[in-house]
Write a protein that holds these residues in place. Structure first.
Motif, PDB file in Angstrom:
ATOM      1  N   LEU A  20       0.828  -1.214   0.000  1.00 25.83           N
ATOM      2  CA  LEU A  20       0.000   0.000   0.000  1.00 25.83           C
ATOM      3  C   LEU A  20       0.861   1.262   0.000  1.00 25.83           C
ATOM      4  O   LEU A  20       0.424   2.311  -0.471  1.00 25.83           O
ATOM      5  N   ILE A  27       1.508   6.830   0.443  1.00 24.01           N
ATOM      6  CA  ILE A  27       0.312   6.110   0.004  1.00 24.01           C
ATOM      7  C   ILE A  27      -0.381   6.989  -1.030  1.00 24.01           C
ATOM      8  O   ILE A  27      -0.676   8.154  -0.756  1.00 24.01           O
ATOM      9  N   SER A  28      -0.651   6.439  -2.217  1.00 20.97           N
ATOM     10  CA  SER A  28      -1.196   7.252  -3.307  1.00 20.97           C
ATOM     11  C   SER A  28      -2.657   7.623  -3.041  1.00 20.97           C
ATOM     12  O   SER A  28      -3.371   6.924  -2.319  1.00 20.97           O
ATOM     13  N   PRO A  29      -3.121   8.704  -3.655  1.00 18.79           N
ATOM     14  CA  PRO A  29      -4.539   9.069  -3.555  1.00 18.79           C
ATOM     15  C   PRO A  29      -5.456   7.958  -4.075  1.00 18.79           C
ATOM     16  O   PRO A  29      -6.559   7.782  -3.564  1.00 18.79           O
ATOM     17  N   ARG A  32      -5.899   5.390  -1.350  1.00 18.49           N
ATOM     18  CA  ARG A  32      -6.780   5.933  -0.308  1.00 18.49           C
ATOM     19  C   ARG A  32      -8.235   5.907  -0.760  1.00 18.49           C
ATOM     20  O   ARG A  32      -9.139   5.567   0.009  1.00 18.49           O
ATOM     21  N   VAL A  35      -9.676   2.198  -0.956  1.00 20.25           N
ATOM     22  CA  VAL A  35      -9.887   1.674   0.401  1.00 20.25           C
ATOM     23  C   VAL A  35     -11.126   2.325   1.014  1.00 20.25           C
ATOM     24  O   VAL A  35     -11.954   1.650   1.639  1.00 20.25           O
ATOM     25  N   ALA A  36     -11.293   3.632   0.806  1.00 27.48           N
ATOM     26  CA  ALA A  36     -12.483   4.325   1.323  1.00 27.48           C
ATOM     27  C   ALA A  36     -13.755   3.734   0.725  1.00 27.48           C
ATOM     28  O   ALA A  36     -14.757   3.543   1.430  1.00 27.48           O
ATOM     29  N   ARG A  61      -5.030   5.281  10.216  1.00 32.07           N
ATOM     30  CA  ARG A  61      -5.673   6.605  10.244  1.00 32.07           C
ATOM     31  C   ARG A  61      -5.594   7.271   8.870  1.00 32.07           C
ATOM     32  O   ARG A  61      -6.558   7.881   8.409  1.00 32.07           O
ATOM     33  N   GLU A  62      -4.430   7.154   8.214  1.00 32.63           N
ATOM     34  CA  GLU A  62      -4.273   7.776   6.894  1.00 32.63           C
ATOM     35  C   GLU A  62      -5.250   7.169   5.883  1.00 32.63           C
ATOM     36  O   GLU A  62      -5.733   7.851   4.980  1.00 32.63           O
ATOM     37  N   LEU A  63      -5.557   5.887   6.061  1.00 31.11           N
ATOM     38  CA  LEU A  63      -6.469   5.201   5.151  1.00 31.11           C
ATOM     39  C   LEU A  63      -7.935   5.336   5.571  1.00 31.11           C
ATOM     40  O   LEU A  63      -8.824   4.811   4.902  1.00 31.11           O
ATOM     41  N   GLY A  64      -8.173   5.988   6.705  1.00 28.41           N
ATOM     42  CA  GLY A  64      -9.544   6.160   7.170  1.00 28.41           C
ATOM     43  C   GLY A  64     -10.133   4.932   7.832  1.00 28.41           C
ATOM     44  O   GLY A  64     -11.355   4.808   7.964  1.00 28.41           O
ATOM     45  N   ASP A 259       1.473   1.041  -8.552  1.00 32.69           N
ATOM     46  CA  ASP A 259       0.302   1.030  -7.676  1.00 32.69           C
ATOM     47  C   ASP A 259      -0.540  -0.234  -7.931  1.00 32.69           C
ATOM     48  O   ASP A 259      -1.763  -0.187  -8.056  1.00 32.69           O
TER      49      ASP A 259
END
Length: 270
Positions: A20, A27-29, A32, A35-36, A61-64, A259
């Motif tokens: 990831l 971590i690329s947009p 993210r 995963v969201a 946390r960065e990945l929500g 990616d």
């Protein structure tokens, strides 16, 4: 192979570093975003990493991923993530071993190597400072006897002068049968309790969550991901993974530079 009809049936296990996140910590947009989308669709997205829980939480946390589960220390530590709990998580399963026999035999072979024992929830006790950024959390330099003194979830040996091939040969020579081990991309040896892996921890979690065996997906790139890729109904190796890791996977995706995890994760969405 039958497939689950909705993402809410899925358990998706994701390695962090090299899967990831780039080796520069990015971590690329696109990662993210997908995963969201999976979280919004109700999938169980579980980080399964060699990192300590302290170093896993910032990634979650960065990945929500605020609620759910994370597997750290190569399967020795399972945590339930909950923003209402102090620190954002609580331990649900912690498996330890006596590090002394392995530490003593390794230190006889490589006395100048760096040694670290996980200090659960804080960081590591170390024989000497590791290179910057290699260990998450706080670290405390202690004597060798103190490294050996109490049960541990994870032990690390790091040699700046050795190669991964030399580490594989060393493990074969000294016969570390009581523990599980994985050799990293550099001369880095991870020891965890015998029989414990990301795969064994994920199987415990799958049963607890009531997820069907066919509804499991895993993506990884390292030797510590082999058991996890074999465990999953759909085990995906990153394109840059070593040959022995790619060999146990059901499929191979692009590299971390491509990616490669994004297309796999997108394929899980309706």
């Amino acid at each position: 192979m039958s497939h689950p009809r909705t993402p809410s049936d899925l358990l998706v296990a994701l390695d962090v570093d090299g899967t990831l996140m780039t080796y520069d910590g990015v971590i690329s947009p696109e990662i993210r975003a997908v995963v969201a989308d999976l979280l919004a669709a109700g999938a169980h997205v579980v980080l399964a990493t060699g990192r300590s829980v302290v170093a896993t939480m910032p990634v979650a946390r960065e990945l929500g991923i605020e609620r759910g589960w994370a597997i750290s220390s190569n399967g020795a530590v399972t945590a339930r993530l909950d923003p209402d709990v102090e620190g954002g998580y609580e331990f649900t399963d912690v498996i330890t071993f006596d590090p002394e026999p392995a530490l003593r035999v390794l230190a006889m072979e490589l006395p100048d190597a760096l040694y670290a024992v996980e200090d659960l929830g804080r960081g590591f006790r170390v024989s000497a400072p590791f290179p910057d950024g290699e260990l998450g959390g706080e670290f405390e330099v202690v004597g060798f006897e103190e490294l050996c003194a109490r049960p541990a979830t994870r032990v690390i040996m790091r040699s700046l002068e050795s190669t991964p091939a030399e580490f594989h040969e060393l493990v074969e020579r000294v016969g570390l049968h009581e523990v599980s081990y994985a050799v990293g991309w550099t001369a880095w040896l991870d020891l965890t309790p015998g029989g414990v892996s990301k795969g064994s921890a994920l199987e415990e979690l799958r049963r607890a969550l009531g997820v069907q065996p066919f509804a499991t997906v895993a993506i990884g790139d390292g030797s510590n991901d082999r058991e996890m890729l074999q465990w999953a109904a759909r085990g995906v190796a990153m394109g840059h993974a070593p040959e022995d890791v790619r060999a146990v996977a059901d499929e191979v995706t692009g590299t971390i530079d491509d990616d490669g995890a994004v297309d796999v994760l997108r394929s899980l969405l309706p």
